[in-house]
Write a protein that holds these residues in place. Structure first.
Motif, PDB file in Angstrom:
ATOM      1  N   HIS A  61      -3.411   3.765 -22.686  1.00  0.00           N
ATOM      2  CA  HIS A  61      -3.591   3.167 -22.150  1.00  0.00           C
ATOM      3  C   HIS A  61      -4.838   3.239 -23.103  1.00  0.00           C
TER       4      HIS A  61
ATOM      5  N   SER B 107     -15.740   2.071 -21.794  1.00  0.00           N
ATOM      6  CA  SER B 107     -14.526   1.251 -20.634  1.00  0.00           C
ATOM      7  C   SER B 107     -13.486   1.904 -21.032  1.00  0.00           C
ATOM      8  N   ASN B 108     -12.563   2.080 -19.602  1.00  0.00           N
ATOM      9  CA  ASN B 108     -11.331   2.299 -19.876  1.00  0.00           C
ATOM     10  C   ASN B 108     -10.450   0.393 -19.654  1.00  0.00           C
TER      11      ASN B 108
ATOM     12  N   GLU C  19     -10.077  10.726 -19.895  1.00  0.00           N
ATOM     13  CA  GLU C  19     -10.407  10.937 -21.212  1.00  0.00           C
ATOM     14  C   GLU C  19     -12.623   9.466 -21.244  1.00  0.00           C
ATOM     15  N   HIS C  20     -11.970   8.842 -20.287  1.00  0.00           N
ATOM     16  CA  HIS C  20     -13.237   7.923 -20.033  1.00  0.00           C
ATOM     17  C   HIS C  20     -14.703   8.589 -19.662  1.00  0.00           C
TER      18      HIS C  20
ATOM     19  N   LEU D 156      -9.251   2.887 -24.381  1.00  0.00           N
ATOM     20  CA  LEU D 156     -10.681   2.625 -24.051  1.00  0.00           C
ATOM     21  C   LEU D 156     -11.437   2.567 -25.486  1.00  0.00           C
TER      22      LEU D 156
ATOM     23  N   SER E 252      -6.093   9.204 -19.177  1.00  0.00           N
ATOM     24  CA  SER E 252      -6.951   8.277 -19.486  1.00  0.00           C
ATOM     25  C   SER E 252      -8.456   8.265 -19.043  1.00  0.00           C
ATOM     26  N   ASP E 253      -8.326   8.514 -17.273  1.00  0.00           N
ATOM     27  CA  ASP E 253      -9.940   8.904 -16.281  1.00  0.00           C
ATOM     28  C   ASP E 253     -10.461   9.904 -17.232  1.00  0.00           C
TER      29      ASP E 253
ATOM     30  N   SER F 137     -15.701   0.541 -16.331  1.00  0.00           N
ATOM     31  CA  SER F 137     -16.823   0.894 -17.418  1.00  0.00           C
ATOM     32  C   SER F 137     -17.946   1.450 -16.592  1.00  0.00           C
TER      33      SER F 137
END
Length: 422
Positions: free
Chosen positions: A378, A353-354, A297-298, A380, A294-295, A333
């Motif tokens: 997660h 935003s995650n 992907e953010h 986003l 997820s990080d 964010s």
């Protein structure tokens, strides 16, 4: 909802996280309710066991001809049923109170989110492009649009009130062209174009965190539906109550939809022009990812949103939101602010935003991490971009002294070859 087991095991960590958002300690009252509910459940189970035992004994007593004992047992069963009903009502009531409390609490910020109390404490992390040096005084977008006869707030107000606009001619086409270009760019990055519902039930808004806290900013129909404030709601809820295969993640979705917000609490802010309206168009990006990805992907979603402004050659900056300005459901964010010459400042055009597993827990959205190992995904979300604000930025940054607008090179094919609006 939050993981009650995690709160029981690490109450200090949760209170510290909420304290970073300026909230008082919350875990003591959460755990008090939790203990009461668990005691109530135990008492219900004990009463049910006593009822079941007595019920079985009634038949034996009747078989032995002991009517007195049978009647006593029947009375015992009736009493147990009353206790179960009363405890059940109390259990439902206390559970509802606890759920309402948990639903009202914001996400826990990431440890690396900068501390701050307001947007003044946000941290600028990047800047792209140089604001244009005008040899005349640049006009505001609404003055430009009205002078062109293509942006009509007066007519919109007659039918809908303030914070609405009628776009005409080339500006209406530019609004459509911008959305088409954004969709082409986001689908080219692997986001699946989606046409979701604009009306959703309360459960969908609960899932993404707009309810119960932000109900006053929503438009509710005379039935049981709400108009979406952003396509994030519809797109994220496509995975509610689902268990996804890990190899299908990340799942990237994009949509161009109108969005509807009452703008409660924004009285007096941006009442003129198209910056803050009750109805506006937006191209939204949503990603459903595993915790491990997820990080990354953010950062990828931030890059995709930035790419739109770079293609349009609009100066912007990227800021990381501090704890005091972080959105309710976000754990981290980034905001992208585009340069507006008439205001001589940067204004928000996208927020990426995650949310971690905050929304997934509320929606019960999970993935298979292994055999008999289902974990929360997660989620986003981010604007890619707000179409109306992008139109505003194009008008102001590409204006000419005679009031005409030069069409950005990247947008010309989407405008049927039109290079200038005048």
């Amino acid at each position: 909802m939050f993981d009650l087991k995690a709160i029981r095991e690490n109450p200090a960590d949760f209170d510290a996280g909420w304290a970073r958002r300026g909230l008082d300690p919350q875990t003591e009252k959460i755990l008090e309710k939790d203990i009461l509910i668990r005691k109530c459940k135990t008492m219900v189970q004990e009463a049910e066991a006593a009822r079941n035992k007595a019920s079985k004994q009634i038949g034996a007593a009747m078989g032995q001809g002991d009517k007195v004992e049978a009647e006593r047992l029947k009375t015992e069963v009736a009493g147990a049923k009353n206790v179960i009903a009363a405890l059940g009502a109390q259990l439902d009531s206390e559970t509802a109170v606890l759920n309402d409390l948990l639903a009202s609490l914001p996400n826990i910020p990431n440890e690396d989110v900068p501390h701050g109390e307001s947007e003044d404490d946000n941290v600028e992390i990047a800047k792209w492009g140089e604001p244009r040096a005008f040899d005349f005084t640049p006009k505001a977008h609404d003055d430009l649009g009205e002078a062109l006869g293509m942006m009509d707030f007066e007519t919109a107000a007659k039918m809908s009130g303030s914070r609405f606009v009628v776009l005409r001619g080339a500006l209406s086409r530019m609004d459509r062209a911008l959305a088409a270009m954004m969709l082409d760019m986001q689908t080219g990055e692997g986001f699946e174009e989606t046409s979701p519902p604009l009306l959703v039930w309360a459960d969908a808004l609960m899932g993404t965190g707009q309810l119960p806290k932000f109900e006053e900013d929503l438009y509710k129909t005379t039935g049981d539906h709400y108009l979406i404030p952003t396509a994030e709601v519809s797109l994220t809820n496509t995975v509610r109550e689902s268990i996804l295969d890990a190899d299908t993640l990340p799942r990237r979705l994009t949509a161009h939809t109108p969005c509807f917000r009452s703008e409660a609490g924004s009285a007096g802010r941006d009442t003129k022009g198209m910056i803050r309206q009750h109805q506006f168009n937006k191209v939204e990006m949503v990603s459903i990812a595993t915790p491990e990805t997820s990080d990354d992907e953010h950062k990828n979603m931030l890059r995709c949103a930035e790419a739109v402004l770079q293609k349009l050659e609009l100066p912007y900056r990227v800021v990381e939101l501090c704890t005091g300005d972080l959105g309710f459901g976000a754990r981290k964010s980034y905001d992208i602010d585009v340069w507006l010459p008439s205001q001589e400042t940067y204004r928000e055009i996208s927020s990426i935003s995650n949310c971690g597993d905050f929304q997934a827990r509320r929606m019960n959205a999970r993935y298979r991490a292994g055999e008999k190992d289902n974990r929360f995904v997660h989620t986003l979300n981010g604007s890619g971009l707000a179409v109306g604000r992008t139109l505003v930025a194009v008008l102001e940054n590409y204006q000419n002294e005679d009031g005409s607008i030069t069409v950005p090179t990247a947008l010309v094919p989407y405008m049927g070859g039109v290079e200038r609006i005048g």
